[in-house]
Design an enzyme around this catalytic site. Sequence first.
Site, short mmCIF file in Angstrom:
data_model
loop_
_atom_site.label_atom_id
_atom_site.label_comp_id
_atom_site.label_asym_id
_atom_site.label_seq_id
_atom_site.Cartn_x
_atom_site.Cartn_y
_atom_site.Cartn_z
N GLU A 174 0.90 -1.62 -0.26
CA GLU A 174 -0.45 0.11 -0.14
C GLU A 174 1.22 1.20 0.20
O GLU A 174 1.02 1.72 0.61
CB GLU A 174 -0.93 0.14 1.44
CG GLU A 174 -2.31 -1.08 0.54
CD GLU A 174 -2.87 -1.64 2.75
OE1 GLU A 174 -2.57 -0.24 3.66
OE2 GLU A 174 -3.44 -2.42 2.75
N GLU A 281 -6.38 -10.89 -0.94
CA GLU A 281 -7.38 -10.63 0.23
C GLU A 281 -8.59 -9.69 0.11
O GLU A 281 -9.07 -9.54 -0.10
CB GLU A 281 -7.08 -8.85 0.65
CG GLU A 281 -5.08 -9.28 1.47
CD GLU A 281 -4.76 -7.72 1.64
OE1 GLU A 281 -5.66 -7.22 2.17
OE2 GLU A 281 -4.22 -7.41 2.01
O1 9MR Z 1 -7.30 -8.17 8.87
C1 9MR Z 1 -5.75 -7.33 9.32
C2 9MR Z 1 -6.89 -6.55 10.63
O2 9MR Z 1 -7.10 -7.89 11.30
C3 9MR Z 1 -5.46 -5.77 11.23
O3 9MR Z 1 -6.50 -5.21 12.30
C4 9MR Z 1 -5.17 -4.51 10.79
C5 9MR Z 1 -4.29 -3.92 10.74
O4 9MR Z 1 -3.34 -4.88 10.87
O5 9MR Z 1 -4.92 -5.38 9.12
C6 9MR Z 1 -5.82 -6.08 8.24
O6 9MR Z 1 -5.46 -6.38 7.25
C7 9MR Z 1 -5.01 -5.39 6.32
C8 9MR Z 1 -4.18 -5.79 5.34
O7 9MR Z 1 -2.55 -6.38 6.23
C9 9MR Z 1 -3.52 -5.23 4.36
N1 9MR Z 1 -4.66 -4.89 3.49
C10 9MR Z 1 -5.86 -4.56 4.46
C11 9MR Z 1 -6.42 -5.40 5.40
C12 9MR Z 1 -7.21 -4.84 5.85
O8 9MR Z 1 -7.07 -4.18 6.46
#
Ligand code: 9MR
Length: 372
Positions: A174, A281
């Site tokens: 990102e 994802e």
């Molecule tokens: O699903 C993840 C959530 O449990 C966490 O709290 C969050 C912060 O670390 O990240 C979420 O996963 C993200 C991923 O790592 C990167 N792309 C967006 C995802 C959803 O926010």
Amino acid sequence: MKQTKRNVLAQWVRALSGVMLTLLAAGCSTQSGAEAQQDVLPNLRDVYAHDFRVGVAFSHGLLDSGDAAALALAGTQFNAFTPENDMKWANIHPKENAYNYGPADALMLFAEQHHMSVTGHTLVWHQESPNWIFEDAPGVPASRETVLLRLREHMRTVMGHYRGRIHGWDVVNEAISTKKDEWLRDSPWLKALGEDYVEQAFRLAREADPGAELYYNDYNLEQPVKREKAVRLIKRLQDRGVHIDGIGLQGHFTLKSVDTAEVAKTIETFAAMGLRVNISELDMSLYGYGDRDNRYPDGAPAELLAEQADQYAALFQVFLTHHDKLDRITFWGVHDGLSYANYMPVKDRPDYPLLFDRAGKPKPAFYAVVKR
Ligand code: 9MR
């Protein structure tokens, strides 16, 4: 010839899953319980075995949650795995000299026992990167050299720990801005290292594990403005001789946001640049991006679940058409109850974005996807 064999195999898989679906619909199973259900359900990983891997993400907490249905699904439906949180910097390397491998090691073991190919997630991200990386002392910024050395150390140690067991890494996550006139997003990495931080990250990752595939991962790349910024970023890396294997299109869709023509165009655009493409994802919220209401606290309306099934089917048609460019389609969560969408962007708001419901039962979207 190869194509013919493939077609015959695909027909077999289709025929077999058709029979299984019929049996299931006729209620022929007298078994009960999570395991028994898994015996009867078609498996996503088998249905798409000749097209791409079908993966899933979850966190360490699931392993001892007692959610037997979710664990049974995870181990039987999917042949790829991404640790949802446990390899993020703040979790695996919370302090300069403290690494915390326990949770991620347990997940690795689960994945290996169930023959899942593992994607490491994630090395450089504007979130989950502790302040100490960027500071000499609280509030005192560290030099570019210091930050680069810390990044190098992190990659050598963490990638080294899993060398040979991780198929590929989301190296940078990102980096692109969602603001119209901004290229790279405001991030502690950008501040500390400057615009070439993405390049530095890929070079250091290649050095740390030359055997792993290296990916750039981001969301909303189906949207033309953001996609163009990603093209510019990747092209710049390639022009400078930086090794990059693939791109992760995250695929956090909403019911109304699926634009199959743009998804197809995005896959084609990056494949034409010589990259492998992963849907990294995948999920599909019932809520629009700006929607903050809690409209389905007690369950999802059947008509929305039917619409979701249609949208998933349409997406998988695009994925099938482009199977030669795609290696992996990974769902961001095993079932609806385990999705981050229940707590982000709105806390305690139930959402229904995946193929299985909270009890682990297949939703209309599952049947639409396995039907091919
Ligand atoms: O699903 C993840 C959530 O449990 C966490 O709290 C969050 C912060 O670390 O990240 C979420 O996963 C993200 C991923 O790592 C990167 N792309 C967006 C995802 C959803 O926010």
